[in-house]
Design a protein around this motif. Structure first.
Motif, PDB file in Angstrom:
ATOM      1  N   SER A 117       0.812  -1.217   0.000  1.00 19.88           N
ATOM      2  CA  SER A 117       0.000   0.000   0.000  1.00 19.88           C
ATOM      3  C   SER A 117       0.846   1.268   0.000  1.00 19.88           C
ATOM      4  O   SER A 117       0.379   2.328  -0.394  1.00 19.88           O
ATOM      5  CB  SER A 117      -0.949   0.003   1.206  1.00 19.88           C
ATOM      6  N   GLY A 118       2.099   1.171   0.421  1.00 22.23           N
ATOM      7  CA  GLY A 118       3.010   2.313   0.397  1.00 22.23           C
ATOM      8  C   GLY A 118       3.773   2.460  -0.908  1.00 22.23           C
ATOM      9  O   GLY A 118       4.588   3.359  -1.058  1.00 22.23           O
ATOM     10  N   GLY A 119       3.533   1.540  -1.869  1.00 23.85           N
ATOM     11  CA  GLY A 119       4.196   1.609  -3.158  1.00 23.85           C
ATOM     12  C   GLY A 119       5.508   0.846  -3.247  1.00 23.85           C
ATOM     13  O   GLY A 119       6.180   0.888  -4.273  1.00 23.85           O
ATOM     14  N   LYS A 120       5.886   0.137  -2.175  1.00 15.18           N
ATOM     15  CA  LYS A 120       7.142  -0.622  -2.204  1.00 15.18           C
ATOM     16  C   LYS A 120       6.954  -1.906  -3.000  1.00 15.18           C
ATOM     17  O   LYS A 120       6.047  -2.692  -2.749  1.00 15.18           O
ATOM     18  CB  LYS A 120       7.583  -0.967  -0.792  1.00 15.18           C
ATOM     19  N   GLU A 121       7.857  -2.123  -3.969  1.00 11.40           N
ATOM     20  CA  GLU A 121       7.826  -3.338  -4.786  1.00 11.40           C
ATOM     21  C   GLU A 121       8.656  -4.426  -4.110  1.00 11.40           C
ATOM     22  O   GLU A 121       9.741  -4.165  -3.602  1.00 11.40           O
ATOM     23  CB  GLU A 121       8.394  -3.053  -6.173  1.00 11.40           C
ATOM     24  N   THR A 122       8.127  -5.644  -4.118  1.00  8.34           N
ATOM     25  CA  THR A 122       8.821  -6.795  -3.533  1.00  8.34           C
ATOM     26  C   THR A 122       8.714  -7.966  -4.488  1.00  8.34           C
ATOM     27  O   THR A 122       7.634  -8.250  -5.008  1.00  8.34           O
ATOM     28  CB  THR A 122       8.200  -7.191  -2.176  1.00  8.34           C
ATOM     29  N   LEU A 123       9.856  -8.637  -4.723  1.00  7.06           N
ATOM     30  CA  LEU A 123       9.863  -9.871  -5.500  1.00  7.06           C
ATOM     31  C   LEU A 123       9.939 -11.044  -4.544  1.00  7.06           C
ATOM     32  O   LEU A 123      10.776 -11.051  -3.639  1.00  7.06           O
ATOM     33  CB  LEU A 123      11.082  -9.929  -6.433  1.00  7.06           C
ATOM     34  N   THR A 124       9.067 -12.025  -4.729  1.00  4.60           N
ATOM     35  CA  THR A 124       9.174 -13.272  -3.976  1.00  4.60           C
ATOM     36  C   THR A 124       9.565 -14.349  -4.984  1.00  4.60           C
ATOM     37  O   THR A 124       9.019 -14.397  -6.082  1.00  4.60           O
ATOM     38  CB  THR A 124       7.856 -13.651  -3.276  1.00  4.60           C
ATOM     39  N   THR A 125      10.534 -15.187  -4.609  1.00  2.10           N
ATOM     40  CA  THR A 125      11.020 -16.201  -5.550  1.00  2.10           C
ATOM     41  C   THR A 125      11.275 -17.528  -4.854  1.00  2.10           C
ATOM     42  O   THR A 125      11.449 -17.590  -3.645  1.00  2.10           O
ATOM     43  CB  THR A 125      12.339 -15.779  -6.238  1.00  2.10           C
ATOM     44  N   MET A 126      11.304 -18.553  -5.660  1.00  3.76           N
ATOM     45  CA  MET A 126      11.801 -19.880  -5.296  1.00  3.76           C
ATOM     46  C   MET A 126      12.881 -20.185  -6.306  1.00  3.76           C
ATOM     47  O   MET A 126      12.803 -19.721  -7.452  1.00  3.76           O
ATOM     48  CB  MET A 126      10.694 -20.936  -5.385  1.00  3.76           C
ATOM     49  N   TRP A 127      13.885 -20.952  -5.920  1.00  5.69           N
ATOM     50  CA  TRP A 127      14.956 -21.252  -6.858  1.00  5.69           C
ATOM     51  C   TRP A 127      15.344 -22.717  -6.789  1.00  5.69           C
ATOM     52  O   TRP A 127      15.095 -23.401  -5.808  1.00  5.69           O
ATOM     53  CB  TRP A 127      16.168 -20.365  -6.622  1.00  5.69           C
ATOM     54  N   LEU A 128      15.973 -23.149  -7.879  1.00  2.00           N
ATOM     55  CA  LEU A 128      16.466 -24.516  -8.005  1.00  2.00           C
ATOM     56  C   LEU A 128      17.831 -24.433  -8.665  1.00  2.00           C
ATOM     57  O   LEU A 128      17.961 -23.913  -9.776  1.00  2.00           O
ATOM     58  CB  LEU A 128      15.507 -25.342  -8.860  1.00  2.00           C
ATOM     59  N   LEU A 129      18.860 -24.899  -7.968  1.00  3.35           N
ATOM     60  CA  LEU A 129      20.225 -24.848  -8.476  1.00  3.35           C
ATOM     61  C   LEU A 129      20.654 -26.232  -8.929  1.00  3.35           C
ATOM     62  O   LEU A 129      20.454 -27.209  -8.216  1.00  3.35           O
ATOM     63  CB  LEU A 129      21.175 -24.349  -7.384  1.00  3.35           C
ATOM     64  N   ARG A 130      21.234 -26.294 -10.113  1.00  8.31           N
ATOM     65  CA  ARG A 130      21.760 -27.546 -10.654  1.00  8.31           C
ATOM     66  C   ARG A 130      23.263 -27.393 -10.820  1.00  8.31           C
ATOM     67  O   ARG A 130      23.728 -26.521 -11.540  1.00  8.31           O
ATOM     68  CB  ARG A 130      21.113 -27.874 -12.001  1.00  8.31           C
ATOM     69  N   GLU A 131      24.011 -28.238 -10.127  1.00 10.52           N
ATOM     70  CA  GLU A 131      25.463 -28.247 -10.213  1.00 10.52           C
ATOM     71  C   GLU A 131      25.893 -29.470 -11.012  1.00 10.52           C
ATOM     72  O   GLU A 131      25.327 -30.547 -10.854  1.00 10.52           O
ATOM     73  CB  GLU A 131      26.056 -28.313  -8.802  1.00 10.52           C
ATOM     74  N   ALA A 132      26.887 -29.306 -11.878  1.00  7.63           N
ATOM     75  CA  ALA A 132      27.380 -30.434 -12.658  1.00  7.63           C
ATOM     76  C   ALA A 132      28.049 -31.460 -11.744  1.00  7.63           C
ATOM     77  O   ALA A 132      28.719 -31.102 -10.779  1.00  7.63           O
ATOM     78  CB  ALA A 132      28.374 -29.951 -13.711  1.00  7.63           C
ATOM     79  N   VAL A 133      27.825 -32.729 -12.039  1.00  7.03           N
ATOM     80  CA  VAL A 133      28.483 -33.835 -11.322  1.00  7.03           C
ATOM     81  C   VAL A 133      29.213 -34.699 -12.345  1.00  7.03           C
ATOM     82  O   VAL A 133      28.984 -34.589 -13.546  1.00  7.03           O
ATOM     83  CB  VAL A 133      27.477 -34.675 -10.500  1.00  7.03           C
ATOM     84  N   GLY A 134      30.085 -35.570 -11.856  1.00 10.30           N
ATOM     85  CA  GLY A 134      30.941 -36.339 -12.738  1.00 10.30           C
ATOM     86  C   GLY A 134      30.338 -37.566 -13.369  1.00 10.30           C
ATOM     87  O   GLY A 134      30.890 -38.107 -14.319  1.00 10.30           O
ATOM     88  N   SER A 135      29.173 -38.019 -12.848  1.00  5.97           N
ATOM     89  CA  SER A 135      28.593 -39.243 -13.399  1.00  5.97           C
ATOM     90  C   SER A 135      27.110 -39.317 -13.086  1.00  5.97           C
ATOM     91  O   SER A 135      26.606 -38.621 -12.202  1.00  5.97           O
ATOM     92  CB  SER A 135      29.295 -40.470 -12.806  1.00  5.97           C
ATOM     93  N   LEU A 136      26.429 -40.197 -13.788  1.00  5.78           N
ATOM     94  CA  LEU A 136      25.007 -40.425 -13.545  1.00  5.78           C
ATOM     95  C   LEU A 136      24.776 -40.934 -12.128  1.00  5.78           C
ATOM     96  O   LEU A 136      23.782 -40.590 -11.491  1.00  5.78           O
ATOM     97  CB  LEU A 136      24.451 -41.410 -14.580  1.00  5.78           C
ATOM     98  N   ALA A 137      25.699 -41.726 -11.607  1.00 10.02           N
ATOM     99  CA  ALA A 137      25.564 -42.249 -10.246  1.00 10.02           C
ATOM    100  C   ALA A 137      25.567 -41.129  -9.203  1.00 10.02           C
ATOM    101  O   ALA A 137      25.006 -41.280  -8.116  1.00 10.02           O
ATOM    102  CB  ALA A 137      26.688 -43.240  -9.952  1.00 10.02           C
ATOM    103  N   GLU A 138      26.174 -39.983  -9.525  1.00  8.53           N
ATOM    104  CA  GLU A 138      26.217 -38.845  -8.603  1.00  8.53           C
ATOM    105  C   GLU A 138      25.063 -37.864  -8.817  1.00  8.53           C
ATOM    106  O   GLU A 138      25.001 -36.832  -8.144  1.00  8.53           O
ATOM    107  CB  GLU A 138      27.534 -38.088  -8.779  1.00  8.53           C
ATOM    108  N   ASP A 139      24.168 -38.175  -9.730  1.00  9.05           N
ATOM    109  CA  ASP A 139      23.070 -37.271 -10.056  1.00  9.05           C
ATOM    110  C   ASP A 139      22.254 -36.875  -8.834  1.00  9.05           C
ATOM    111  O   ASP A 139      21.781 -35.744  -8.745  1.00  9.05           O
ATOM    112  CB  ASP A 139      22.163 -37.918 -11.117  1.00  9.05           C
ATOM    113  N   TRP A 140      22.137 -37.762  -7.875  1.00  8.92           N
ATOM    114  CA  TRP A 140      21.321 -37.508  -6.669  1.00  8.92           C
ATOM    115  C   TRP A 140      21.798 -36.268  -5.905  1.00  8.92           C
ATOM    116  O   TRP A 140      21.003 -35.633  -5.220  1.00  8.92           O
ATOM    117  CB  TRP A 140      21.338 -38.724  -5.754  1.00  8.92           C
ATOM    118  N   LYS A 141      23.052 -35.902  -6.005  1.00  7.01           N
ATOM    119  CA  LYS A 141      23.569 -34.774  -5.226  1.00  7.01           C
ATOM    120  C   LYS A 141      23.750 -33.504  -6.054  1.00  7.01           C
ATOM    121  O   LYS A 141      24.387 -32.563  -5.614  1.00  7.01           O
ATOM    122  CB  LYS A 141      24.884 -35.142  -4.546  1.00  7.01           C
TER     123      LYS A 141
END
Length: 113
Positions: A86-110
């Motif tokens: 109501s005061g004109g302040k803009e706010t962004l709310t977000t959710m995020w998902l980070l994907r980090e490269a791993v060395g093998s399919l067996a490590e995909d879980w992490k």
């Protein structure tokens, strides 16, 4: 109405600048993160996204991707919504998902946070 273009700061003191918001909702900018997987210094990385064109009386939703440039082999996708109080302040709310490269399919879980 909420405007995504401009400079934004989050609770971790990271900065996001959306510099180009096109009429079709596409945008680009850069993200200066203060939080890194390695615990190192802050780095600037490119971002690209899209904003849903809001209907009358509604707040826009958006999504963007940050490619953590030159310091991490990871990509993060953010989705969120912009609100104005109501005061004109803009706010962004977000959710995020980070994907980090791993060395093998067996490590995909992490690979995802």
């Amino acid at each position: 109405q909420c405007q995504l273009n401009g400079l934004w700061r989050n609770e971790q003191d990271s900065l996001m600048e959306i510099s180009a918001l096109r009429d079709n909702g596409d945008f680009q900018g850069k993200y200066l993160t203060r939080v890194t997987l390695s615990g190192g210094c802050a780095h600037i990385s490119p971002l690209k996204g899209i904003q849903q064109q809001p209907g009358e009386g509604s707040w826009p939703t958006f999504a963007f991707v940050v490619r953590w440039d030159k310091f991490s082999n990871a990509t993060t996708a953010f989705v969120g919504q912009c609100f104005v109080d109501s005061g004109g302040k803009e706010t962004l709310t977000t959710m995020w998902l980070l994907r980090e490269a791993v060395g093998s399919l067996a490590e995909d879980w992490k690979s995802t946070r």
